[in-house]
Motif scaffolding. Structure first.
Motif, PDB file in Angstrom:
ATOM      1  N   VAL A 228      35.288  38.078  52.862  1.00 38.54           N
ATOM      2  CA  VAL A 228      33.832  38.152  52.691  1.00 38.54           C
ATOM      3  C   VAL A 228      33.168  38.671  53.954  1.00 38.54           C
ATOM      4  O   VAL A 228      32.367  39.619  53.919  1.00 38.54           O
ATOM      5  CB  VAL A 228      33.254  36.772  52.311  1.00 38.54           C
ATOM      6  N   PHE A 229      33.516  38.087  55.088  1.00 37.10           N
ATOM      7  CA  PHE A 229      32.837  38.487  56.321  1.00 37.10           C
ATOM      8  C   PHE A 229      33.289  39.862  56.807  1.00 37.10           C
ATOM      9  O   PHE A 229      32.519  40.577  57.446  1.00 37.10           O
ATOM     10  CB  PHE A 229      33.021  37.419  57.390  1.00 37.10           C
ATOM     11  N   ASN A 230      34.496  40.251  56.479  1.00 38.39           N
ATOM     12  CA  ASN A 230      34.911  41.628  56.773  1.00 38.39           C
ATOM     13  C   ASN A 230      34.075  42.626  55.967  1.00 38.39           C
ATOM     14  O   ASN A 230      33.657  43.673  56.483  1.00 38.39           O
ATOM     15  CB  ASN A 230      36.396  41.816  56.450  1.00 38.39           C
ATOM     16  N   LYS A 231      33.829  42.301  54.690  1.00 38.06           N
ATOM     17  CA  LYS A 231      33.039  43.192  53.837  1.00 38.06           C
ATOM     18  C   LYS A 231      31.566  43.195  54.248  1.00 38.06           C
ATOM     19  O   LYS A 231      30.905  44.245  54.209  1.00 38.06           O
ATOM     20  CB  LYS A 231      33.176  42.792  52.361  1.00 38.06           C
ATOM     21  N   LEU A 232      31.060  42.048  54.630  1.00 32.10           N
ATOM     22  CA  LEU A 232      29.686  41.993  55.117  1.00 32.10           C
ATOM     23  C   LEU A 232      29.515  42.851  56.366  1.00 32.10           C
ATOM     24  O   LEU A 232      28.535  43.589  56.514  1.00 32.10           O
ATOM     25  CB  LEU A 232      29.282  40.543  55.418  1.00 32.10           C
ATOM     26  N   GLU A 233      30.480  42.764  57.257  1.00 30.12           N
ATOM     27  CA  GLU A 233      30.419  43.559  58.489  1.00 30.12           C
ATOM     28  C   GLU A 233      30.552  45.043  58.170  1.00 30.12           C
ATOM     29  O   GLU A 233      29.845  45.878  58.754  1.00 30.12           O
ATOM     30  CB  GLU A 233      31.524  43.111  59.443  1.00 30.12           C
ATOM     31  N   GLU A 234      31.431  45.378  57.237  1.00 29.78           N
ATOM     32  CA  GLU A 234      31.613  46.783  56.867  1.00 29.78           C
ATOM     33  C   GLU A 234      30.345  47.335  56.217  1.00 29.78           C
ATOM     34  O   GLU A 234      29.944  48.481  56.493  1.00 29.78           O
ATOM     35  CB  GLU A 234      32.807  46.920  55.913  1.00 29.78           C
ATOM     36  N   GLY A 235      29.712  46.545  55.360  1.00 26.63           N
ATOM     37  CA  GLY A 235      28.465  46.983  54.746  1.00 26.63           C
ATOM     38  C   GLY A 235      27.366  47.180  55.776  1.00 26.63           C
ATOM     39  O   GLY A 235      26.574  48.122  55.697  1.00 26.63           O
ATOM     40  N   PHE A 236      27.341  46.298  56.767  1.00 27.62           N
ATOM     41  CA  PHE A 236      26.350  46.400  57.836  1.00 27.62           C
ATOM     42  C   PHE A 236      26.577  47.649  58.685  1.00 27.62           C
ATOM     43  O   PHE A 236      25.637  48.395  58.984  1.00 27.62           O
ATOM     44  CB  PHE A 236      26.430  45.132  58.697  1.00 27.62           C
ATOM     45  N   ARG A 237      27.834  47.914  59.053  1.00 33.27           N
ATOM     46  CA  ARG A 237      28.136  49.063  59.908  1.00 33.27           C
ATOM     47  C   ARG A 237      28.021  50.392  59.158  1.00 33.27           C
ATOM     48  O   ARG A 237      27.599  51.397  59.733  1.00 33.27           O
ATOM     49  CB  ARG A 237      29.552  48.931  60.481  1.00 33.27           C
ATOM     50  N   THR A 238      28.370  50.390  57.879  1.00 31.90           N
ATOM     51  CA  THR A 238      28.421  51.653  57.130  1.00 31.90           C
ATOM     52  C   THR A 238      27.092  52.023  56.519  1.00 31.90           C
ATOM     53  O   THR A 238      26.672  53.183  56.565  1.00 31.90           O
ATOM     54  CB  THR A 238      29.484  51.561  56.016  1.00 31.90           C
TER      55      THR A 238
END
Length: 453
Positions: A228-238
């Motif tokens: 979950v937090f990997n995807k949240l971070e990826e969504g934030f960065r991308t």
């Protein structure tokens, strides 16, 4: 003692006049281009003077048992002249308020004061602000009530609270719109505006965006918090968005089957530890009472995360899920402001609000924030389109970006009575997140107050 009590009464009258003048002037401050520089000077002076008088009133309350004659004479004399000027200012400000400009009407305010009148008010206020400050400093010096360091700290804090800054500064706009810079950025999620995810169906999203949102929803559904937090971070960065409130999106045919379960709901369902909820809040999750599910297998379909925790007896999450109110506002006032904000969006976007199944912002979430802005991206039309909005006092400040045309920007002040278009919005430091009044070095030992008469 009688003279001190008189000083307190005079200070109270001055504070009332300061507040009345500032409230009226702030309300219509940015609609008069020709007078902005003059208004800026007046508001700064009134703001500083008000803060000085507040400090003086506190000091007089602490000294109310003194019998030393003449101890407040200078302050009372300074306030007498100040109050006359403030009454004049309130009268002029009321004249401005009577000529307000309304949304959709080309009529603009006409500044009622001549330039010479404004200059005279500014001059008088500047002199009187100086007299009040000198009286405050002298009183503390005579009574040895506070140390020089404490006086400097209080004065500095007083000045900070009266500062005026431009809302939605250029730096934050660039960080908001330039997604390419986020991929290599070391920026933290909490340093960016939270995201209102108003697009609830798959239309208008890129395949890459939908894939990542789907992967997030799957991880949340199964309670796989590392993913979950990997995807949240990826969504934030991308994509430059904070997905702490992201529900699962569905195609148009499945719109009526949207559950609107957010990651916070799923965290409750999986009995997640407190630190998981804390991280979800860092990625923009809201606790608001109005953010409810549309479907649920529990007693009621429309549940907040806190209500779900109650239904499931997830006691350890009660405290962190309780709504936090940092911007108190009457419910009916907030409802009228929200109605006008939605009216503004519909006036600019038109039928696309309904055809795109947009979930328009619920302003109750802003009560959790201390004046921070929220970004509502619009995925159809021009690239980078959306609304940046923040709640300050009893008004909503809105920046419409790329909605009408490419590279277009329009500023609005949305109030409970109407919508006002302007060319620039200013923030007042007292309305923003409060700075700490006590520096780190001052916290080592308590402040020493002493009275030596």
């Amino acid at each position: 003692m009688a003279e001190v009590l008189t000083g307190i009464a005079v200070a109270t009258e001055s504070l009332t006049l300061c507040i009345k003048a500032v409230v009226i002037l702030k309300r219509f401050y940015v609609t008069v281009k020709e007078a902005r520089e003059d208004l800026n000077k007046i508001l700064n002076l009134v703001g500083r003077t008000r803060n000085r008088i507040e400090l003086m009133k506190i000091t007089l309350i602490e000294l109310r048992k003194t019998t030393d004659p003449g101890i407040t004479a200078g302050f009372i004399a300074a306030c007498d002249g100040l109050n006359g000027t403030l009454k004049e200012l309130v009268q002029e400000a009321s004249t401005i308020a009577n000529g307000r400009s309304r949304f959709g009407i080309a009529r603009r305010l006409k500044w009622s004061m001549s330039h010479s009148k404004v200059e005279e008010l500014v001059r008088k206020l500047a002199e009187q602000e100086k007299e009040v400050t000198n009286s405050y400093m002298m009183l503390n010096s005579l009574t040895s009530l506070r140390t020089q360091q404490e006086l400097q700290r209080l004065t500095r804090s007083s000045d900070e609270r009266s500062e005026i800054t431009i809302a939605f500064c250029q730096e934050s706009e660039e960080r908001l719109s330039d997604v390419s810079t986020l991929r290599s950025s070391s920026e933290e999620p909490l340093s960016r505006p939270r995201t209102w995810l108003g697009h609830t169906i798959t239309d208008y999203h890129s395949p890459e965006y939908l894939q990542l949102r789907d992967e997030l929803s799957e991880a949340v559904y199964w309670g796989d918090w590392d993913v979950v937090f990997n995807k949240l971070e990826e969504g934030f960065r991308t994509f430059g968005e904070l997905w702490g409130n992201a529900p699962r999106v569905k195609d148009r045919a499945q719109y009526h089957h949207l559950s609107m379960w957010t990651p916070l709901h799923q965290a409750v369902y999986h009995h997640a530890p407190v630190h998981v909820v804390e991280r979800l809040l860092e990625y923009g999750a809201f606790r608001a009472e109005m953010l409810r599910t549309r479907k649920s297998e529990f007693g009621h379909p429309n549940l907040t995360p806190l209500e779900l925790a109650h239904e499931m007896e997830v006691y350890h999450l009660y405290d962190i899920l309780r709504p936090v109110i940092k911007r108190p506002l009457p419910p009916d006032t907030l409802q009228r402001i929200e109605y006008n904000f939605h009216r503004l969006i519909r006036s600019e976007i038109g039928q696309c609000v309904d055809t795109a199944k947009l979930y328009l912002p619920v302003l109750e979430v802003l009560k959790e924030l201390d004046g921070e802005a929220v970004w509502f991206p619009i995925k159809f039309g021009h690239p980078g389109a959306g609304y940046l909005f923040q709640l300050l006092g009893r008004e909503l400040q809105v920046k419409s970006v790329n909605i009408q045309d490419k590279a277009s920007e329009t500023l609005y002040r949305v109030m409970e009575d109407d919508i006002y278009e302007t060319d620039q919005i200013f923030n007042f430091a007292g309305d923003l997140k409060q700075k700490r009044d006590i520096d780190e070095e001052d916290t080592a030992q308590p402040l020493s107050f002493k009275l030596e008469l």
